[in-house]
Design an enzyme around this catalytic site. Structure first.
Site, PDB file in Angstrom:
ATOM      1  N   ASN A  16       0.985  -1.165   0.220  1.00  0.00           N
ATOM      2  CA  ASN A  16      -0.410   0.036  -0.293  1.00  0.00           C
ATOM      3  C   ASN A  16       0.935   1.450   0.031  1.00  0.00           C
ATOM      4  O   ASN A  16       0.819   2.145  -1.086  1.00  0.00           O
ATOM      5  CB  ASN A  16      -1.085   0.023   1.348  1.00  0.00           C
ATOM      6  CG  ASN A  16      -2.300  -0.545   0.810  1.00  0.00           C
ATOM      7  OD1 ASN A  16      -3.171  -0.094  -0.050  1.00  0.00           O
ATOM      8  ND2 ASN A  16      -2.217  -2.108   1.550  1.00  0.00           N
ATOM      9  N   ARG A  67       4.516   2.337  25.400  1.00  0.00           N
ATOM     10  CA  ARG A  67       3.795   3.151  24.115  1.00  0.00           C
ATOM     11  C   ARG A  67       3.580   4.567  24.181  1.00  0.00           C
ATOM     12  O   ARG A  67       4.512   4.722  23.269  1.00  0.00           O
ATOM     13  CB  ARG A  67       2.258   3.178  24.332  1.00  0.00           C
ATOM     14  CG  ARG A  67       1.578   1.500  23.743  1.00  0.00           C
ATOM     15  CD  ARG A  67      -0.022   1.403  23.926  1.00  0.00           C
ATOM     16  NE  ARG A  67      -0.116  -0.129  23.498  1.00  0.00           N
ATOM     17  CZ  ARG A  67      -0.204  -1.133  22.682  1.00  0.00           C
ATOM     18  NH1 ARG A  67       0.371  -0.198  21.074  1.00  0.00           N
ATOM     19  NH2 ARG A  67       0.185  -2.654  22.694  1.00  0.00           N
ATOM     20  N   LEU A  95      -2.106   2.005  18.199  1.00  0.00           N
ATOM     21  CA  LEU A  95      -1.638   4.035  18.721  1.00  0.00           C
ATOM     22  C   LEU A  95      -2.842   4.229  19.925  1.00  0.00           C
ATOM     23  O   LEU A  95      -4.037   3.733  20.300  1.00  0.00           O
ATOM     24  CB  LEU A  95      -2.014   4.406  17.900  1.00  0.00           C
ATOM     25  CG  LEU A  95      -1.300   4.334  16.715  1.00  0.00           C
ATOM     26  CD1 LEU A  95      -2.131   4.785  15.354  1.00  0.00           C
ATOM     27  CD2 LEU A  95       0.416   4.782  17.219  1.00  0.00           C
ATOM     28  N   HIS A 111      -7.822  -1.682   5.707  1.00  0.00           N
ATOM     29  CA  HIS A 111      -8.801  -2.155   6.825  1.00  0.00           C
ATOM     30  C   HIS A 111      -9.065  -2.795   5.367  1.00  0.00           C
ATOM     31  O   HIS A 111     -10.373  -2.798   4.819  1.00  0.00           O
ATOM     32  CB  HIS A 111      -9.530  -2.244   7.524  1.00  0.00           C
ATOM     33  CG  HIS A 111      -9.414  -2.692   8.818  1.00  0.00           C
ATOM     34  ND1 HIS A 111      -8.772  -4.002   9.348  1.00  0.00           N
ATOM     35  CD2 HIS A 111     -10.633  -3.997   8.147  1.00  0.00           C
ATOM     36  CE1 HIS A 111      -9.830  -4.808   9.512  1.00  0.00           C
ATOM     37  NE2 HIS A 111     -10.163  -5.089   8.663  1.00  0.00           N
TER      38      HIS A 111
END
Ligand code: GRF
Length: 217
Positions: A16, A67, A95, A111
């Site tokens: 992509n 994170r 995220l 997706h």
């Protein structure tokens, strides 16, 4: 006119990313790739970026304790080069709501299903197991909930009776490669608006067709 400065975040193959590289290379395309980031050092997509002459950085999640630290490093790279829109392209890290909120309406994802159906992983196996006749792909704005957010553009793809996961994945992936640059163009042209979490597209043309699978005899 200034082109929208985008970052593409990847974790793997990067097909992509390639579609976005190719899209941005078309004359008068209203966006440009300012940065490619991978969270894994061995992502094949990094090579695609370098080959095309784009800045490619590794921000390895393993180098950060949590994170937040990882995302602070992402933010630093993104803001350093004035990124205006982030395109997730096979980026395999969840995220945090903090990051997603900071980039709200400036963060999109692709997706491999017709959302809100088949969120999560292994979409094609689940489509085949359910015996549905259509699947597809979705480009959407990212929200804190996984694979959820205002839909920008979708492509529907038929499921064939002799499909296996690989053949279905290939058909959907080909659709993804058409959709992602197209969705990016719509945003960069300023045609996309979000109202009450629904996207409207200025001057939107929709196909006037009914697809039936199996086809009528
Ligand atoms: C694509 O199927 C995309 O929809 C999903 O992850 C896959 C990434 O493939 N989010 P690639 O790395 O772009 O080839």
């Amino acid at each position: 006119m200034a082109r929208l400065n985008i970052a593409v975040l990847i974790s793997g193959r990067g097909s992509n990313l390639q579609a976005l590289i190719d899209g941005c290379a078309t004359p008068d395309f209203p966006a440009q790739i300012g940065l490619v980031i991978s969270n894994t050092p061995d992502a094949a997509g990094l090579e695609r970026a370098r080959k095309a002459g784009f800045a490619a950085e590794i921000v390895n999640h393993r180098d950060h304790a949590g994170r937040e630290g990882f995302e602070a490093a992402l933010d630093k790279s993104l803001t350093r080069v004035g990124i205006e829109l982030i395109c997730l392209a096979g980026f395999m890290r969840l995220l945090t709501p903090g990051f997603v909120d900071r980039w709200a309406d400036r963060l999109i994802n692709i997706h491999p299903s017709l959302l809100p159906a088949y969120k999560g992983l292994d979409t094609h196996a689940r489509v085949l197991a359910d015996g549905v006749r259509f699947t597809g792909c979705t480009v959407h704005f990212v929200r804190a909930e996984m694979d959820h957010g205002p839909v920008i553009l979708q492509a529907a793809v038929p499921v064939h009776c002799d499909d296996d996961e690989a053949s279905l994945a290939a058909r959907v992936l080909a659709a993804e490669h058409r959709c992602y640059p197209r969705a990016l163009r719509l945003i960069a042209d300023g045609r996309v608006e979000i109202t009450d979490e629904i996207v409207t597209i200025k001057g939107m043309q929709s196909p006037d067709a009914v697809l039936v699978n199996p086809q009528p005899d």
